[in-house]
Design a protein around this motif. Structure first.
Motif, short mmCIF file in Angstrom:
data_model
loop_
_atom_site.label_atom_id
_atom_site.label_comp_id
_atom_site.label_asym_id
_atom_site.label_seq_id
_atom_site.Cartn_x
_atom_site.Cartn_y
_atom_site.Cartn_z
N UNK A 837 34.73 -2.65 41.52
CA UNK A 837 36.08 -2.10 41.44
C UNK A 837 36.35 -1.27 42.69
N UNK A 838 37.59 -0.88 42.90
CA UNK A 838 37.93 0.02 44.01
C UNK A 838 37.24 1.36 43.81
N UNK A 839 36.72 1.91 44.89
CA UNK A 839 35.95 3.15 44.80
C UNK A 839 36.78 4.30 44.26
N UNK A 840 38.10 4.26 44.50
CA UNK A 840 38.95 5.37 44.05
C UNK A 840 39.67 5.07 42.74
N UNK A 841 39.21 4.05 42.01
CA UNK A 841 39.85 3.71 40.73
C UNK A 841 39.72 4.87 39.75
N UNK A 842 40.83 5.17 39.03
CA UNK A 842 40.78 6.27 38.07
C UNK A 842 40.19 5.78 36.75
N UNK A 843 40.02 6.72 35.80
CA UNK A 843 39.37 6.39 34.53
C UNK A 843 40.14 5.33 33.74
N UNK A 844 41.47 5.41 33.76
CA UNK A 844 42.27 4.45 33.00
C UNK A 844 42.11 3.03 33.55
N UNK A 845 42.10 2.92 34.88
CA UNK A 845 41.91 1.61 35.52
C UNK A 845 40.53 1.06 35.20
N UNK A 846 39.52 1.93 35.24
CA UNK A 846 38.16 1.49 34.92
C UNK A 846 38.08 0.94 33.49
N UNK A 847 38.74 1.65 32.56
CA UNK A 847 38.74 1.20 31.17
C UNK A 847 39.41 -0.17 31.03
N UNK A 848 40.56 -0.34 31.71
CA UNK A 848 41.27 -1.61 31.61
C UNK A 848 40.46 -2.76 32.19
N UNK A 849 39.82 -2.55 33.35
CA UNK A 849 39.02 -3.59 33.98
C UNK A 849 37.79 -3.94 33.12
N UNK A 850 37.20 -2.93 32.49
CA UNK A 850 36.03 -3.17 31.64
C UNK A 850 36.42 -4.02 30.43
N UNK A 851 37.54 -3.67 29.80
CA UNK A 851 37.97 -4.42 28.61
C UNK A 851 38.44 -5.84 28.96
N UNK A 852 38.78 -6.05 30.26
CA UNK A 852 39.23 -7.38 30.68
C UNK A 852 38.07 -8.30 31.04
N UNK A 872 33.42 8.30 35.83
CA UNK A 872 34.13 7.80 36.99
C UNK A 872 33.17 7.31 38.08
N UNK A 873 33.43 6.09 38.53
CA UNK A 873 32.66 5.51 39.61
C UNK A 873 31.29 5.00 39.22
N UNK A 874 30.94 5.10 37.88
CA UNK A 874 29.59 4.72 37.49
C UNK A 874 29.55 3.76 36.30
N UNK A 875 30.15 4.14 35.17
CA UNK A 875 30.00 3.26 34.00
C UNK A 875 31.14 3.45 33.01
#
Length: 881
Positions: A837-852, A872-875
């Protein structure tokens, strides 16, 4: 492509000469730079010279000091020689020579080897503890201690070998036997000099909290000092003799069913029944042959002799037998203990062996409410070995609450009120015995006058110079060899002018090493031990590096002397070494054979269970191959398994040795020496050499004005810049933390990236030039010879002649920041996918990408997501059911 070969022999010799000609490592005292004092334990020089094991601490300290110098610090990195004392004298005796001859020879070898490895010492500050201009001030500090009541003379038992007719140092006694003739030693009372280190016991414990040392070393010092709180309890023998016992557990007094005295206790002869005296005397001699460690070992079978006498327990008036046993020492407490076998493992073993009554008086805090005491129960059960349970079988104190030491405090107060004892603080630490009845040491500056008593040598008469004599071996009388030199011994009293005699004992080597770190700040000063202003500027030592084996001797003694000098107003600090680091050992696979079997061996003993004896190289071919046992052991001259830095520098180069020792394991861990590791380090430096040489004709000294624009236009150049700045940050942080193995690993990764970039279709000359320049600089503390050679090749205007004079590179956090990161996606704590993912992705974006994630969707089929945890930035961890 350059065809110039990496000739490490030529390169290392060249740059060592240049460093020496430029006086590169000389330290300036007048500067506005911040200071950094890096110091290795100074060695006693031996005939074997240095091994690669010794380099295990010299090389890392050198890296740390070179790094600090490039970071803009004023760095003090000196070296000297712990040349006085038993090791140097014994070495000379073994070589049938004289320490005045062997020490300079060995010093020259050590110095040559240290230069060979590229250690950057300021040799202008070199000191030698056996030189009069040094030990004059060791004697001066002795007199300071004497003036302050911290040096005194008293009768004390010495180790005497009747066969060799000489006194032995503790280090020369093993298993109660003389190291020379292997016969049993005896104890012989001799007048000895002591330093009153016990007066500083509390400060030595308390100030451990102010220094950055390994916790294991602090624990060893606390244990050696052994501060404990308890009570002095007065027992009386049936004849009325008072026997004071110190105990940390006065709440167990009602369980004291016997008493044990040290065999050397002064009351033993008076208390002993006539029919016991012969047995007691034999036991006493046997005990005197053992060291303190052997006598107090918990693994040792308990032995003892009943004196035939009894004492009265003051809390219940019960008569208890008095024994002697070697596990009781006169040096700790009062030399007498009350034995409580129900609650002390040694006493328990003793009582079981000799059939002595065992009375539990503390209820185990975890025992069931309906538990019935069982005196046949083994050690560790509910009956025995509680910490602070409630008191039982203890008269009016039965039922007293034991938690938080309440019962202990209650009983201590009662003892004081009834006159049967009082609260007390005790220490295991004994005063420091400094006397040596040997030649090769600093003479003790005291004169014995029949009229005036002990008279300090006047300061203006220092140093008391060690006389130059050929016959220096230990004397048969137990006195120092100096006692036989009339012109040395016979002097006039400085006070009254009468005929007097000079003290003939010398100081042990630990006296010389207890202040040497102060001498380095002004090694040539002849009016004081050290310059006070310079000591205030340079001290305390910022980084002190050496072996953990000195934890409870040198390190403790140096701390003691520092506190005395502070109390005298000579220095403004109370601890000499702010940070301490202990290096791991260097081990090497060494062939061994088992001891020959004897009639005493158990029938089922296995060969590998026998003591192993090293096989020397000339013995291996004559020994059955299937009987050779290879074992990883410490390098040692006696095992003939030493690898020298000379051999490694000749075969692979000093920079390869430095790189291997730094890379092969974390600093504190042991290295298992393998020559293939040296080969690997050499290959790595060869790759660096070829990489830089191949790029020289494309190196752009003006890269700084171009590199940002270039990286914006070329993703490969941008990636190389990122790796370069990440490596600068990583190596900087790792050197600060002494994590040299991961620093070298980071350099290896950078070189791999640079090689890949060089082979690519990128035209990023500026990015590669930046990487080449910074690679050389951050490599230089680790492999300084090749770094200086490569630096000299760069066509860079305004550069310094040596990398050591350049500024340490600074990384740009923005450049080092990754564009993308890989994160872990978990479902109920189990990894289900890894996504970029993008290094500066926020928590909401991380959650959406994980669920996708398709893998995550498959795992969540038919489940309801209850919670999503994002780091953030890890898992991302998904909780679902």
């Amino acid at each position: 492509m350059s065809d110039r070969r990496y000739d490490f022999t030529e390169i290392e010799k060249k740059w060592q000469q240049k460093w020496k000609q430029a006086d590169l490592f000389r330290t300036e005292d007048s500067t506005d730079k911040p200071k950094f004092y890096g110091l290795d334990f100074f060695p006693y020089p031996s005939g074997a010279g240095l091994s690669v094991g010794h380099c295990r601490n010299y090389i890392p300290t050198d890296v740390a000091c070179r790094y600090r110098r490039m970071k803009g610090y004023n760095v003090l990195h000196p070296m000297g020689w712990d040349a006085f004392g038993l090791p140097a004298e014994n070495e000379a005796i073994n070589k049938k020579s004289h320490p005045k001859k062997t020490v300079p020879e060995y010093v020259a070898t050590y110095k040559r080897q240290m230069d060979l490895v590229g250690i950057g010492y300021d040799w202008a500050r070199e000191i030698n503890s056996s030189h009069p201009d040094y030990y004059k001030w060791t004697q001066w500090i002795f007199l300071l201690l004497y003036k302050r009541g911290l040096a005194y003379r008293s009768l004390a038992p010495a180790n005497w070998c009747p066969t060799c007719a000489t006194v032995l140092a503790n280090e020369e006694v093993a298993d109660g036997r003389c190291w020379r003739c292997d016969n049993y030693i005896e104890k012989k009372d001799l007048p000895q000099w002591f330093f009153k280190i016990t007066a500083y016991a509390d400060r030595l414990i308390d100030d451990l909290n102010t220094i950055d040392w390994p916790e294991s070393i602090k624990a060893m010092q606390r244990n050696l000092i052994g501060r404990s709180e308890g009570a002095d309890v007065v027992f009386k023998s049936e004849q009325g003799d008072e026997i004071v016992v110190y105990t940390t557990r006065p709440d167990t007094l009602w369980g004291a069913t016997f008493m044990v005295l040290a065999p050397e206790h002064p009351l033993v002869d008076k208390l002993a029944a006539d029919d016991k005296k012969e047995e007691i005397e034999a036991y006493r001699k046997q005990a005197q042959r053992q060291s303190a460690i052997e006598r107090q070992s918990t693994d040792k079978e308990k032995t003892g002799v009943f004196t035939g006498a009894y004492a009265i327990n003051p809390v219940n008036e019960e008569k208890i037998p008095i024994w002697i046993a070697d596990y009781i020492m006169m040096g700790y407490g009062t030399g007498a203990i009350m034995a409580v076998p129900a609650h002390d493992e040694r006493d328990f073993a003793f009582a079981r062996k000799f059939g002595i009554k065992i009375t539990p008086v503390i209820r185990h805090p975890e025992a069931p409410a309906d538990y019935t005491l069982d005196e046949s129960e083994g050690w560790g059960g509910y009956t025995f070995h509680p910490e602070y349970g409630d008191m039982i079988n203890s008269g009016e104190f039965t039922g007293s609450i034991g938690s938080n030491g309440c019962a202990k405090k209650k009983v201590t107060g009662w003892l004081a009120q009834t006159g049967k004892g009082k609260g007390a603080v005790n220490y295991k630490l004994r005063d420091w015995l400094i006397s040596r009845q040997r030649y090769w040491g600093a003479p003790i500056p005291i004169i014995h006058c029949p009229k005036c008593g002990e008279v300090p040598v006047p300061e203006e008469a220092l140093p008391v110079v060690l006389p130059d004599v050929e016959q220096y071996q230990p004397s048969a009388s137990g006195e120092s060899p100096l006692a036989n030199i009339a012109e040395y011994v016979n002097v006039l009293c400085p006070l009254c002018g009468a005929s007097a005699k000079r003290e003939t004992d010398t100081m042990g080597g630990f006296a010389c090493s207890s202040w040497y770190f102060l001498r380095y700040v002004s090694p040539h000063l002849d009016t004081a031990a050290f310059d006070k202003d310079l000591a205030a500027y340079w001290l305390p030592v910022d980084l002190y590096v050496g072996g953990a084996e000195h934890a409870v001797m040198h390190l403790l003694y140096a701390r003691f002397w520092t506190k005395v000098l502070y109390d005298e107003g000579l220095i403004p600090f109370v601890e000499p070494f702010a940070k301490l680091m202990n290096q791991g050992m260097v081990l090497i696979n060494t062939p061994h054979r088992t001891m020959e079997p004897t009639d005493d061996d158990p029938e089922d003993v296995d060969d590998e269970d026998r003591d192993l004896i090293p096989l020397f190289p000339e013995e291996i071919d004559n020994y059955p191959a299937d009987k050779v046992i290879w074992k990883s052991v410490k390098m040692s001259k006696s095992k003939r398994n030493v690898i020298t830095p000379d051999a490694m520098a000749e075969q692979f180069g000093a920079d390869s040795l430095r790189t291997y020792e730094l890379f092969s394991a974390p600093f504190e861990d042991a290295i298992h020496w393998q020559e293939k590791g040296m080969t690997g380090a050499h290959r790595f430096l060869g790759r660096v050499w070829r990489l830089v040489n191949d790029w020289l004709d494309r190196y752009d000294a003006t890269w700084q004005s171009k590199v940002a624009v270039e990286a914006d236009a070329d993703p490969k150049a941008k990636a190389l810049r990122r790796k370069t700045h990440q490596t600068i940050a990583k190596v900087s942080a790792d050197i600060e933390e002494f994590a040299f193995n991961t620093a070298v690993a980071a350099l290896m990764e950078l070189v791999n990236e640079m090689n890949a970039f060089s082979a690519s279709d990128s035209s990023g000359t500026a990015a590669m030039s930046e990487a080449v320049e910074n690679l050389i600089l951050i490599l230089s503390p680790i492999a300084p010879h090749i770094a200086d050679e490569l630096w000299a090749m760069l066509a860079r205007p305004g550069k310094e002649a040596f990398t050591l004079l350049e500024n340490w590179p600074a990384h740009d956090p923005e450049v080092a920041k990754a564009d993308e990161v890989e994160i872990v996606v978990q479902v109920l704590g189990k990894i289900r996918d890894k996504i970029t993912i993008a290094a500066d992705a926020d928590e909401k974006t991380m959650e959406q990408l994980a669920l996708a994630s398709e893998k995550v969707k498959a795992d969540l089929a038919g489940k309801t997501v209850r919670k999503v945890i994002v780091v953030k930035g890890k898992l991302v961890n998904i909780v679902a059911n």
